[in-house]
Design a protein around this motif. Sequence first.
Motif, PDB file in Angstrom:
ATOM      1  N   PHE A   8       0.822  -1.205   0.000  1.00 11.66           N
ATOM      2  CA  PHE A   8       0.000   0.000   0.000  1.00 11.66           C
ATOM      3  C   PHE A   8       0.854   1.252   0.000  1.00 11.66           C
ATOM      4  O   PHE A   8       1.770   1.400   0.825  1.00 11.66           O
ATOM      5  CB  PHE A   8      -0.874   0.052   1.271  1.00 11.66           C
ATOM      6  CG  PHE A   8      -1.873  -1.055   1.376  1.00 11.66           C
ATOM      7  CD1 PHE A   8      -3.133  -0.921   0.808  1.00 11.66           C
ATOM      8  CD2 PHE A   8      -1.552  -2.227   2.044  1.00 11.66           C
ATOM      9  CE1 PHE A   8      -4.064  -1.938   0.909  1.00 11.66           C
ATOM     10  CE2 PHE A   8      -2.477  -3.258   2.154  1.00 11.66           C
ATOM     11  CZ  PHE A   8      -3.735  -3.114   1.582  1.00 11.66           C
ATOM     12  N   ASP A   9       0.490   2.175  -0.892  1.00 15.60           N
ATOM     13  CA  ASP A   9       0.986   3.536  -0.777  1.00 15.60           C
ATOM     14  C   ASP A   9       0.356   4.110   0.513  1.00 15.60           C
ATOM     15  O   ASP A   9      -0.662   3.606   0.985  1.00 15.60           O
ATOM     16  CB  ASP A   9       0.534   4.314  -2.015  1.00 15.60           C
ATOM     17  CG  ASP A   9       0.800   5.789  -1.901  1.00 15.60           C
ATOM     18  OD1 ASP A   9       1.958   6.153  -1.694  1.00 15.60           O
ATOM     19  OD2 ASP A   9      -0.159   6.581  -2.007  1.00 15.60           O
ATOM     20  N   LEU A  10       0.955   5.147   1.057  1.00 11.42           N
ATOM     21  CA  LEU A  10       0.424   5.684   2.324  1.00 11.42           C
ATOM     22  C   LEU A  10      -0.448   6.931   2.104  1.00 11.42           C
ATOM     23  O   LEU A  10      -1.676   6.881   2.256  1.00 11.42           O
ATOM     24  CB  LEU A  10       1.596   6.015   3.264  1.00 11.42           C
ATOM     25  CG  LEU A  10       1.216   6.575   4.632  1.00 11.42           C
ATOM     26  CD1 LEU A  10       0.427   5.561   5.449  1.00 11.42           C
ATOM     27  CD2 LEU A  10       2.477   6.995   5.404  1.00 11.42           C
ATOM     28  N   ASP A  11       0.195   8.051   1.707  1.00  7.24           N
ATOM     29  CA  ASP A  11      -0.536   9.321   1.551  1.00  7.24           C
ATOM     30  C   ASP A  11      -1.543   9.217   0.404  1.00  7.24           C
ATOM     31  O   ASP A  11      -1.147   9.028  -0.746  1.00  7.24           O
ATOM     32  CB  ASP A  11       0.436  10.465   1.215  1.00  7.24           C
ATOM     33  CG  ASP A  11       1.478  10.684   2.301  1.00  7.24           C
ATOM     34  OD1 ASP A  11       1.136  10.580   3.480  1.00  7.24           O
ATOM     35  OD2 ASP A  11       2.633  10.976   1.954  1.00  7.24           O
ATOM     36  N   GLY A  12      -2.816   9.323   0.722  1.00  9.56           N
ATOM     37  CA  GLY A  12      -3.835   9.260  -0.326  1.00  9.56           C
ATOM     38  C   GLY A  12      -4.412   7.871  -0.536  1.00  9.56           C
ATOM     39  O   GLY A  12      -5.307   7.701  -1.349  1.00  9.56           O
ATOM     40  N   VAL A  13      -3.871   6.885   0.194  1.00  8.76           N
ATOM     41  CA  VAL A  13      -4.420   5.520   0.090  1.00  8.76           C
ATOM     42  C   VAL A  13      -4.860   5.018   1.472  1.00  8.76           C
ATOM     43  O   VAL A  13      -6.033   4.747   1.691  1.00  8.76           O
ATOM     44  CB  VAL A  13      -3.403   4.547  -0.551  1.00  8.76           C
ATOM     45  CG1 VAL A  13      -3.880   3.104  -0.438  1.00  8.76           C
ATOM     46  CG2 VAL A  13      -3.203   4.900  -2.023  1.00  8.76           C
ATOM     47  N   VAL A 168      -1.271  -0.827  -4.322  1.00 10.06           N
ATOM     48  CA  VAL A 168      -2.453   0.060  -4.301  1.00 10.06           C
ATOM     49  C   VAL A 168      -1.952   1.500  -4.275  1.00 10.06           C
ATOM     50  O   VAL A 168      -1.191   1.874  -3.378  1.00 10.06           O
ATOM     51  CB  VAL A 168      -3.349  -0.219  -3.077  1.00 10.06           C
ATOM     52  CG1 VAL A 168      -4.644   0.587  -3.192  1.00 10.06           C
ATOM     53  CG2 VAL A 168      -3.651  -1.703  -2.938  1.00 10.06           C
ATOM     54  N   GLU A 169      -2.366   2.294  -5.252  1.00 12.30           N
ATOM     55  CA  GLU A 169      -1.789   3.637  -5.458  1.00 12.30           C
ATOM     56  C   GLU A 169      -2.821   4.714  -5.802  1.00 12.30           C
ATOM     57  O   GLU A 169      -3.819   4.430  -6.452  1.00 12.30           O
ATOM     58  CB  GLU A 169      -0.790   3.582  -6.616  1.00 12.30           C
ATOM     59  CG  GLU A 169       0.660   3.492  -6.205  1.00 12.30           C
ATOM     60  CD  GLU A 169       1.204   4.729  -5.504  1.00 12.30           C
ATOM     61  OE1 GLU A 169       0.523   5.775  -5.492  1.00 12.30           O
ATOM     62  OE2 GLU A 169       2.308   4.660  -4.957  1.00 12.30           O
ATOM     63  N   ASP A 170      -2.529   5.964  -5.398  1.00 15.39           N
ATOM     64  CA  ASP A 170      -3.365   7.102  -5.799  1.00 15.39           C
ATOM     65  C   ASP A 170      -2.617   8.032  -6.757  1.00 15.39           C
ATOM     66  O   ASP A 170      -3.184   9.017  -7.217  1.00 15.39           O
ATOM     67  CB  ASP A 170      -3.791   7.932  -4.573  1.00 15.39           C
ATOM     68  CG  ASP A 170      -2.637   8.730  -3.999  1.00 15.39           C
ATOM     69  OD1 ASP A 170      -1.546   8.157  -3.826  1.00 15.39           O
ATOM     70  OD2 ASP A 170      -2.816   9.938  -3.735  1.00 15.39           O
TER      71      ASP A 170
HETATM   72 MG    MG Z   1       0.124   8.574  -2.462  1.00 13.23          MG
END
Ligand code: MG
Length: 211
Positions: A8-13, A168-170
Amino acid sequence: MKYKAVIFDLDGVICSTDRYHYLAWKKIAEEIGVYFDESVNNRLRGVSRAESLDIILEAYNGKVSDEKKRDYMSKKNALYRHLLEGMSLNDLDPEVKTTLDQIRAKGIKMAIGSSSKNTKYILKQIGLDDYFDAVSDGNNIMRSKPDPEVFLKASNFLGISPGNCLVVEDAKSGIEAAIAAKMDCAAIGNGTKYHLANYDLENFSGLLDIL
Ligand code: MG
Ligand code: B16
């Protein structure tokens, strides 16, 4: 099952700290005197602090010394950390937590793959410190997204080959990093508008239909 791990991406996910990045950079852009909006901000998603500043400075006519750049970056981080300080367990969306718990119950490993150097602090604020099987972040990489390094390190920390990982990305840069790492990718939020990922998620729990 194809996917043995989710990165998982962190910021925005995992959490909405992308909003705090926006607010902090907006203040810095105002100080510099350059235009800044959501579309400029979308280009900052997933890229490092230094690269983010360079993108903001594209709108600036003139030269900025390295010392001044360091000054802007440390100011931005102080503003951002101040916003992070106000976070609490309430900033973890119950849908995110329930979905993570359900993924864990399936026996799938989970890692964080974030460009941020503030990852550990953010995870602590939302009560997810020690939750993930591995954390790969801005402190253990030389090149930020779209370079695949952060995701390849995560898969290495987990001991699971890239072909068995789902990212998983934003961010556009993050989706490109997943593709470069030869990992499948599920886009969420801002990330769905590029149609570059294997899956476009309407919401976080949509992951359970893939896994
Ligand atoms: Mg992000
Ligand atoms: P920091 P992610 C990224 O996190 C952010 O999307 C990006 O906007 C930020 O510049 C980068 O982290 C570095 O963050 O200044 O906290 O080290 O989306 O990869 O989790």
